[in-house]
Enzyme design. Structure first.
Site, short mmCIF file in Angstrom:
data_model
loop_
_atom_site.label_atom_id
_atom_site.label_comp_id
_atom_site.label_asym_id
_atom_site.label_seq_id
_atom_site.Cartn_x
_atom_site.Cartn_y
_atom_site.Cartn_z
N HIS A 1 37.63 55.96 29.65
CA HIS A 1 36.29 55.76 30.20
C HIS A 1 36.09 54.30 30.63
O HIS A 1 35.30 53.58 30.05
CB HIS A 1 35.27 56.18 29.13
CG HIS A 1 33.84 56.12 29.55
ND1 HIS A 1 33.41 56.09 30.86
CD2 HIS A 1 32.70 56.07 28.80
CE1 HIS A 1 32.09 56.02 30.90
NE2 HIS A 1 31.63 56.01 29.67
N CYS B 1 26.74 54.06 32.25
CA CYS B 1 28.01 54.79 32.33
C CYS B 1 28.07 55.70 33.55
O CYS B 1 29.11 56.27 33.85
CB CYS B 1 28.27 55.55 31.04
SG CYS B 1 28.54 54.43 29.65
#
Lengths: 331, 139, 385
Positions: free
Chosen positions: C330, C85
């Site tokens: 995200h 991430c």
């Protein structure tokens, strides 16, 4: 001499109330039957029982010379239980293994063979029996088919063993009525015929051949139904110890589980006659409970019968089948 | 099918075999490598140790959304497992829980390692350890 | 050695972009950047190299050739960065290093992720056939375990954790590119459906498509593109073991401490100097813990920190004025780049309704992956006006 160095029973947490089974098809039921969790299989349940038995024993896993397992519901034609169990326990690679199957007598075959092995080699042996009985929705025996495992550690001698094996006897009569294909529920046939011509002569002959002077105070019987099991004990005048009303018929596991339950719950010095009836005949084993069985470590069968959770009807069907995983094999 | 993957870690997966760094005492599980994850010793000397089948929950969650392969609610915990002989440090492992519910769990709860089926490889079950509150708690 | 400067940014509105292909996302962010460089840019001539961040969840964008194809920027070095991430901010960090080294004059950093083409999303990974390494485990679980322990160890309350989500959703309604444009209350968060106890639905960031790009260049060429370049003052990147699981990793993200220490040391700034921060808030608890890891407050004091309103938009140290991942979304490869873009706008005074007054130093923080230690990759960049 062969002593029972350790015993362990395993009853899954989940139960189906037999009333809930009966309610699906109209009717009433008494008692309950054990249902494995979705993440349990033959090897894991055998491991649970055997781990308890070994912990109670004076035998270290690496000293076990043979692991004999029994099952009539192992879904695999080739895969086996004994070698997997042996590895899990941490036995030496020179351990002898054997998978007994094909008849509900298999648990007795494994037990008696282990006894012979101990006598012949002077080394300890492990016996484990495990089954998850398949059911068919609406089938005659749906409510009473159970699941569980039992295990024994046998060795030549030990101070204060949990029990001693006094005698064994067998009757291979060749009688066949009940039968079952892999994964299917059983074709029971004529129950009265099975009782009178199958169970009664085989069990009484097996007990006759188990030569002992002792008075059999308690009786344990493995047979695929409450009345069949009662018939198997008719020839001896003994108080019956059974998990049938809490676990149901758990195939080969019933003999060892119930024997374990009896050894754990009766007084030291008592003698127990145990009989396993199955396709082709019956086997009897006589054991005397030793001081080592008093207040055993680990969970007793009685405690596991109490520690339970009920599952709804659909789960009782689903949990007995192998789950079809989707998985992410190569992620 | 990936037989080799499950074959090479079978001692960790089925017997809770772990590896103790002889330089810093860190207990590595399930990794069996030649470098220490804590002190960085390379090559490190590891000694095989067995972990106890009973440990303590350090933290946990209870998952509600998972693929169908996994029944929910599915608790997950980080568990400190001491060495079976009571010596040295514990191993810190994370694992799935079975037959355990949210109201039975808190930081510090004692759990047992239970040998269970995790998934299958083809049709072949792959068994290893989950954790559960001790069965006697269910009485 | 030259400094590196951010001299332009481009972003598309994050959201459920069912009409947009993966290439459309990249192209959209790229075109927005090209059109918004203050003094203009001739991309094929000016851009020397591309750092491209994507996990390629949609399986349509592997390798540097994919970004070259989507933007038309051929015959140049193009590098795909994959770092969980933290992918987007690590792409940025790599570009910064190349510019500082003098090897590249003008670098395009672009990140994109198509999250919504697969209904399964990241949760499918929980069916992974691996023992001890991910079977039955989701991201909310990895982060939720820190919440459980933080509450136990520091008496952090469920409400304090929820307040992060309340704050970020409020900010998100003022940020034009945010996916989720609604406000919520602490009760909304604590009463929303449980995803992974103790975390609920409103503690989790949404599943979002998005892309973002920034332009990085050296001292010499910065003013060719803008009169208001933003200098990259420092950066840091650190990893943690998947399995080691130190005590600190039960409640915090040790890799973030190391990454931020590196960035503070390189920049000469400390936590007190930071005027505005864009931090990783994949879950509400992630941001709360990060206050401690970045040194914005003492260990165990994050609950009080948010109770006091410090990270709110009108507080002393506004965190996630853009609404953060919780509100903005995200899209993994784009996330870190979008945080950089927001800090760029903040330091140039162009952040509109979420502008932090007089922001001079901004910090960006982006972490990824979890197991026994979570946030096991962590990237921190510090920018200044």
């Amino acid at each position: 001499m062969v002593v029972v160095d350790g015993i362990g029973g395993y009853v899954p947490l989940y139960r189906i109330d037999r009333d809930d089974v009966a309610a699906q098809h109209g009717g009433r039921g008494r008692g309950e039957s054990a249902v494995p969790a979705r993440d349990e299989n033959h090897v894991t349940m055998a491991s649970e029982a055997t781990t308890t038995a070994l912990e109670r024993s004076a035998t270290a896993a690496e000293d076990v010379a043979a692991v004999f397992t029994a099952s009539i519901t192992d879904p695999f034609a080739e895969h086996g239980i004994a070698a997997q169990l042996a590895y899990r326990l941490g036995t030496s690679t020179d351990v002898r293994t054997g998978d007994f199957q094909g008849s509900a007598r298999a648990a007795a075959d494994a037990l008696v063979t282990a006894g012979e092995y101990v006598r012949a080699t002077d080394q300890p042996a492990v016996v484990a029996a495990v089954d998850v009985m398949p059911v068919e929705s609406g089938g005659d025996d749906e409510a009473t088919m159970g699941a569980g495992a039992g295990a024994l550690v046998l060795r030549p001698d030990r101070d204060d063993p949990m029990a001693t094996v006094d005698a064994v006897g067998q009757a291979t009569t060749g009688f066949l009525e009940r039968h079952r294909e892999h994964g299917e529920s059983a074709t029971a046939g004529d129950a009265r015929f099975e009782r009178r011509h199958g169970v009664a002569p085989a069990a009484s002959t097996a007990f006759d051949r188990a030569e002992t002077d002792a008075d059999l105070e308690y009786g344990v019987a493995s047979a695929p139904g409450f009345r069949l099991a009662r018939t198997a004990l008719e020839s001896i005048d003994a108080e019956r110890v059974s998990t049938f009303n809490e676990v149901g018929y758990a195939g080969t596991a019933t003999l060892v589980l119930d024997l374990c339950h009896a050894i754990e719950s009766v007084d030291a010095g008592s003698t127990i006659g145990a009989v396993a009836y199955g396709q082709g005949g019956a086997d009897a084993v006589v054991v005397t409970v030793g001081d080592g069985a008093t207040d055993p470590d680990g969970l007793t069968v009685a405690a596991q019968l109490e520690a339970k959770e009920y599952v709804p009807y659909v789960k009782h069907l689903e949990y007995r089948e192998r789950y079809d995983y989707q998985g992410v094999p190569n992620a | 099918m990936s037989g080799p993957r499950y074959h090479r870690t079978r001692a960790q997966d089925q017997r809770l075999l772990a590896f103790e760094c002889q330089s810093c005492g860190y207990v590595s599980f399930p990794d069996e490598r030649r470098t220490c994850k804590r002190c960085g010793d390379a090559p490190a000397t590891f000694e095989e140790v067995r972990l106890a089948e009973r440990g303590e929950v350090e933290t946990f969650v209870v998952q509600e959304y998972l693929p169908d392969d996994i029944e929910v609610p599915q608790p997950l915990a980080i568990v400190d497992l001491p060495q079976a002989d009571g010596e040295g440090e514990s191993a810190r492992v994370y694992g799935l829980l079975t037959e355990t519910e949210l109201d039975e769990l808190s930081v510090g709860t004692e759990v047992e390692a239970r040998f269970r089926e995790l998934f299958d490889d083809g049709e072949r079950p792959i068994n290893s350890f989950k954790f559960a509150v001790p069965r006697e708690v269910k009485r | 050695m030259t400094d590196a400067h951010v001299v332009g940014s481009g972003i598309i509105d994050f959201g459920e972009k069912y009409e947009w292909s993966f290439d459309d996302l990249l192209e959209g962010a790229y075109l927005d950047l090209v059109e918004s460089v203050d003094h203009g840019i001739e991309p094929t001539k000016d851009i020397d190299a591309i750092w491209y961040g994507t996990l390629d969840i949609a399986n349509e964008g592997a390798s540097g050739a994919s970004v070259a194809h989507a933007t038309g920027l051929f015959e140049k070095p193009a590098t795909q960065i994959v770092n969980a991430c933290a992918t987007g901010s690590d792409a940025f960090r790599n570009a910064v290093q190349a510019v500082k080294a003098g090897d590249v004059e003008v670098a395009l950093v672009i990140g994109a992720e198509k999250m919504l083409d697969s209904t399964e999303g990241l949760i499918g990974g929980a069916a992974l056939e691996r023992l001890w390494r991910g079977r039955g485990v989701t991201m909310p679980a990895f982060f939720g375990m820190r919440a459980t322990r933080h509450m136990e160890q520091y008496d952090t309350t469920r409400e304090q954790i929820a307040e992060v989500s309340v704050k970020n959703h409020e900010n998100g309604t003022k940020y034009p590119h945010a996916h989720q444009q609604f406000e919520c209350t602490v009760d909304d968060v604590t009463e929303s459906a449980t995803v992974s106890y103790p975390l609920n639905l409103y503690d989790c960031c949404p599943v979002t498509d998005g892309a973002c790009a920034v332009l990085v260049t050296n001292d010499e060429r910065a003013r060719e593109f803008t009169d208001a370049p933003v200098r990259v003052a420092g950066y840091g990147f650190s990893t943690d073991s998947f399995m080691r699981g130190d005590d600190l990793a039960l409640t915090n993200f040790p890799a973030s401490r190391q990454a931020s220490s590196m960035a503070y040391e390189r920049s000469g700034y400390g936590p007190d100097d930071v005027d505005v921060a864009e931090v990783h808030d994949c879950f509400s608890i992630t941001e709360l813990i990060t206050y401690e890891d970045l040194g914005f407050c003492e260990q165990g004091e994050a609950g009080a920190f948010i109770d006091d309103g410090v990270p709110h938009l009108d507080g002393d140290k506004p965190v996630n004025p853009s609404g953060g991942l919780l509100s903005k979304g995200h899209p993994i490869g784009a996330t870190g780049v979008a945080q950089i873009a927001e800090i760029f706008e903040q330091l140039r005074g162009e952040a509109g309704d979420v502008q932090v007054p007089d922001a001079e130093v901004g910090l960006q923080h982006n972490i990824g992956i979890g197991r026994n230690a979570t946030g096991a990759v962590s990237c921190v960049n510090i920018l200044e006006r």
